[in-house]
Structure formats: C-alpha cells, structure tokens
Design a protein around this motif. Sequence first.
Motif, PDB file in Angstrom:
ATOM      1  N   ARG A  74      -2.879   6.869  37.333  1.00 38.33           N
ATOM      2  CA  ARG A  74      -4.030   7.763  37.436  1.00 38.33           C
ATOM      3  C   ARG A  74      -5.376   7.037  37.351  1.00 38.33           C
ATOM      4  N   ASP A  75      -5.428   5.976  36.581  1.00 39.65           N
ATOM      5  CA  ASP A  75      -6.714   5.300  36.463  1.00 39.65           C
ATOM      6  C   ASP A  75      -6.982   4.289  37.573  1.00 39.65           C
ATOM      7  N   VAL A  76      -6.075   4.190  38.539  1.00 39.53           N
ATOM      8  CA  VAL A  76      -6.339   3.302  39.675  1.00 39.53           C
ATOM      9  C   VAL A  76      -6.492   4.082  40.974  1.00 39.53           C
ATOM     10  N   LEU A  77      -6.438   5.392  40.859  1.00 37.18           N
ATOM     11  CA  LEU A  77      -6.569   6.239  42.040  1.00 37.18           C
ATOM     12  C   LEU A  77      -7.884   5.965  42.774  1.00 37.18           C
ATOM     13  N   GLY A  78      -8.901   5.601  42.002  1.00 35.92           N
ATOM     14  CA  GLY A  78     -10.220   5.316  42.558  1.00 35.92           C
ATOM     15  C   GLY A  78     -10.235   4.159  43.553  1.00 35.92           C
ATOM     16  N   TYR A  79      -9.182   3.311  43.543  1.00 40.25           N
ATOM     17  CA  TYR A  79      -9.131   2.216  44.518  1.00 40.25           C
ATOM     18  C   TYR A  79      -8.839   2.736  45.921  1.00 40.25           C
ATOM     19  N   SER A  80      -8.229   3.914  46.005  1.00 41.78           N
ATOM     20  CA  SER A  80      -7.968   4.429  47.356  1.00 41.78           C
ATOM     21  C   SER A  80      -8.547   5.811  47.647  1.00 41.78           C
ATOM     22  N   LYS A  81      -9.258   6.382  46.676  1.00 45.24           N
ATOM     23  CA  LYS A  81      -9.916   7.679  46.941  1.00 45.24           C
ATOM     24  C   LYS A  81     -11.378   7.590  46.516  1.00 45.24           C
ATOM     25  N   PRO A  82     -12.286   8.071  47.360  1.00 43.79           N
ATOM     26  CA  PRO A  82     -13.714   8.043  46.984  1.00 43.79           C
ATOM     27  C   PRO A  82     -13.995   9.035  45.846  1.00 43.79           C
ATOM     28  N   PRO A  83     -15.099   8.813  45.097  1.00 41.09           N
ATOM     29  CA  PRO A  83     -15.415   9.672  43.952  1.00 41.09           C
ATOM     30  C   PRO A  83     -15.461  11.152  44.315  1.00 41.09           C
ATOM     31  N   GLY A  84     -15.955  11.464  45.499  1.00 38.85           N
ATOM     32  CA  GLY A  84     -16.049  12.867  45.924  1.00 38.85           C
ATOM     33  C   GLY A  84     -14.672  13.515  46.010  1.00 38.85           C
ATOM     34  N   ALA A  85     -13.693  12.764  46.510  1.00 37.87           N
ATOM     35  CA  ALA A  85     -12.338  13.306  46.649  1.00 37.87           C
ATOM     36  C   ALA A  85     -11.719  13.549  45.272  1.00 37.87           C
ATOM     37  N   LEU A  86     -11.968  12.608  44.353  1.00 32.94           N
ATOM     38  CA  LEU A  86     -11.434  12.759  42.993  1.00 32.94           C
ATOM     39  C   LEU A  86     -12.025  13.987  42.311  1.00 32.94           C
ATOM     40  N   GLN A  87     -13.320  14.190  42.551  1.00 31.70           N
ATOM     41  CA  GLN A  87     -13.999  15.345  41.953  1.00 31.70           C
ATOM     42  C   GLN A  87     -13.415  16.647  42.479  1.00 31.70           C
ATOM     43  N   LEU A  88     -13.171  16.658  43.777  1.00 31.55           N
ATOM     44  CA  LEU A  88     -12.601  17.847  44.403  1.00 31.55           C
ATOM     45  C   LEU A  88     -11.209  18.136  43.845  1.00 31.55           C
ATOM     46  N   MET A  89     -10.433  17.066  43.656  1.00 32.52           N
ATOM     47  CA  MET A  89      -9.096  17.229  43.086  1.00 32.52           C
ATOM     48  C   MET A  89      -9.183  17.845  41.685  1.00 32.52           C
ATOM     49  N   GLN A  90     -10.158  17.348  40.929  1.00 29.44           N
ATOM     50  CA  GLN A  90     -10.364  17.850  39.574  1.00 29.44           C
ATOM     51  C   GLN A  90     -10.733  19.332  39.584  1.00 29.44           C
ATOM     52  N   GLN A  91     -11.596  19.690  40.536  1.00 24.15           N
ATOM     53  CA  GLN A  91     -12.025  21.090  40.635  1.00 24.15           C
ATOM     54  C   GLN A  91     -10.864  21.996  41.020  1.00 24.15           C
ATOM     55  N   LEU A  92     -10.050  21.529  41.953  1.00 23.56           N
ATOM     56  CA  LEU A  92      -8.898  22.332  42.383  1.00 23.56           C
ATOM     57  C   LEU A  92      -7.919  22.531  41.233  1.00 23.56           C
ATOM     58  N   LYS A  93      -7.698  21.469  40.488  1.00 28.09           N
ATOM     59  CA  LYS A  93      -6.781  21.553  39.349  1.00 28.09           C
ATOM     60  C   LYS A  93      -7.318  22.554  38.332  1.00 28.09           C
TER      61      LYS A  93
END
Length: 413
Positions: free
Chosen positions: A375-394
Amino acid sequence: LTRERYPVRRLPFSTVSKQDLAAFERIVPGGVVTDPEALQAPNVDWLRTLRGCSKVLLRPRTSEEVSHILRHCHERNLAVNPQGGNTGMVGGSVPVFDEIILSTARMNRVLSFHSVSGGLRPGGAEPVCGGTGLHHAAGLRSQGQLPHRGKRGNQRWRPAVSSIWLTAWDCPGPGSGCPGFAEVLQTFSTCKGMLGEILSAFEFMDAVCMQLVGRHLHLASPVQESPFYVLIETSGSNAGHDAEKLGHFLEHALGSGLVTDGTMATDQRKVKMLWALRERITEALSRDGYVYKYDLSLPVERLYDIVTDLRARLGPHAKHVVGYGHLGDGNLHLNVTAEAFSPSLLAALEPHVYEWTAGQQGSVSAEHGVGFRKRDVLGYSKPPGALQLMQQLKALLDPKGILNPYKTLPSQA
Ligand code: MLT
Ligand code: ZN
C-alpha cells in the motif's frame, strides 16, 4: 514464522465484547469461532510472514448473514477482515491487529448456473466469476445493505480443451552474457502470430526457477537444461485444430533454431505435470528461505533486465534471484530469497525495484493486488489524484473505514 516489523498503529476501532459475540451467535448460529487454536491458521498469511491477532472468526453461509454481520460491525465500529482461501501474496487476507475475520469458506454453494450465458451465482453472493464474490459481499455492504441484485459481473469463460508445450532456449555461447531472453521474446511474437486466437497462456521461467523446483519439490524437467523455459497453452474449441496449429508452430520454432528442445502434452496427466513445473515455483521459493516478492507490470522488452540488474547489485547477499511470470500479460514475478529476513537486503531492494519500475512506466502490482504489503508503494504507479479518488470512493462505501483497514490505500495520502 519469520516476522518483520511494520510501523503500523491500531486505529481506534472497538474491541469485540461478550454482547457482540452473542449477537454474532444469533446471526450465524454455530458459525462463531473463538477457539485460539482454530484461530491460529487464519491469522497467518500463506507466505507465513505476517500474523494478526484476531480473536473471532465468523462463518456465514448467505449474503443476508454477511449483511447482518456488517450492519452490526458498522454500528459498533468493529473492523472486519474478509478471508477466502487465504492464499494471497500481499497480506490482504489476514488481519493486521484484532479485526474480525469474516470467512467465506461456507459460501461455497453454486446457487445457479446459466448454461447459455455461462453466468454463475455462488454462495448467496452476486453473480460473479473468477473469485470476485468477495467484492459485493464485503465492499458494498459496510452498512449492512445488500446491493441491487441481478447485475452481471464480468464473466470469464475458459474452455476445457488445452494442449501445452514446454520449450527450452539455448544460451548462444558460454560466457557471452546473452541470457537468451531476446529469443524468448521473439518466440512470443511468433507464437502470437501463429497461434493467435487459440493461445491462452504464454508463461516463462528462468533456469534458477527450474533448479529450485527440482531441488525442493523433486520435479524433473522433461526438456534439456537451458537458461529459459516457456510454457505455452492453447484453448481452442477444436482439439484437432489446436494440435495441428501447435504442431506447425513447434516445427517452425525448432527449425528456426531459437528453441533447442521441447515437449508437447495433450493428455491431462502430462498437461498437469507440465503446469506443476510452472505453478509450483512459489512453493519451491518458500522452501528456499525468506522470500522478497515483487509482482511487476513491465514493457516485455525490458521485463527480464531487472532480474539481471539485481543479481549484479545484490551479489552474495541474496541466496537466489529469480524471474518468472505471465509474459503474455507483461507480468514479471521477481523473487529474491535469503536465509532469513534482513533489513539491509530489504534496503538494497527497496525503493530501487520500485523506482526502476516507475522509470519504465510499469506497475508495482500486476496481479497480486496491493493488500497490506504494497500500500505504501502504490504512489510509484498511481498519481496523487488517482490515490485521492480511490480514498474518496472507499470512504463513500465504507464511511467508518471498518472494511479491511490498513490495506490497499496508502497510510498517508
Ligand atoms: C504465480 O504466478 O505463480 C502466482 O502469481 C504466485 C507467485 O507469483 O508466486
Ligand atoms: Zn502470477
């Protein structure tokens, strides 16, 4: 059990009380497990490197029971960890702390099978295929509401006919430094051209994988020794047509000199035997020692470079560095074994492997998922915006964050 230390803090969820246990017993009579011995296995992951300390495991049979359990957990702010076969590679299926384990083991009935559409409705969950039954059973039900029924999931369909072929590549001259991966790639593109629509798998493994499968599992290679091996499977609807096409391909590959040896299987016993050589690599690696596992998506032309790079970089610090995987999907399983877990070896591997992958625009998780480990390396292949969106959906589906906490989404985002 080799234990690593992770800097993770328990979130302020409630702990299971006597009243909770009584409520669960009413929802799933006879399906509440609290015996510490019975809880040992479900608290440990398949690789035996992570261990939770859950004190309760629930065994519902139906979606309704899952729904009631989740409604209760939502009201009481109790964290839940869904668990199926517990064969995951990234620690997604075991609790990190004392999350309640929600086992799907008893949701194993096929409620209906539609012979025309091929749709399957298992265990009271939504119509799904490919082990995705958990998605709705867990993900959408945090407040205990059943999602609308009747939607079709993606239906994957796999015909029963299959022939496979295992090939070996020769190293063009000892000490030439050419590992022969170029030939593997050339065969892959020829294979796609000649077998096209019937090709269902193109798997590769390197020589070290074959050695480990031999050493730890006593499986013998049916082809001569070589730097690389490939397993090709076809799944056309006409076995005779498959065999004919595969025969042509075999002739061509051997004739062109790219391939030095090969064997073909059409009977189930031999098909199984060939698949075992590839499928049991994971098991062989586990017997070799502590395993550092990477599951990367990479451009196929660069797929094996990281393996060679790491062998040079780690030298004798690693016991073995191996590469295998689903070449047809551009998916490399890069594995490093050592006698025991060592922070210095980890530091030599990470973030190097992830940075290298990001440099190729690859993905740090190809098929194993993200779970707890990645989970803490997801940022190597997803931009911050995508991670934020994932967080919002969750957050939308799981407002209290009780569903499989500490997994998938980065701890800080
Ligand atoms: C495999 O392809 O063998 C599985 O994904 C397991 C693994 O990567 O070790
Ligand atoms: Zn795999």
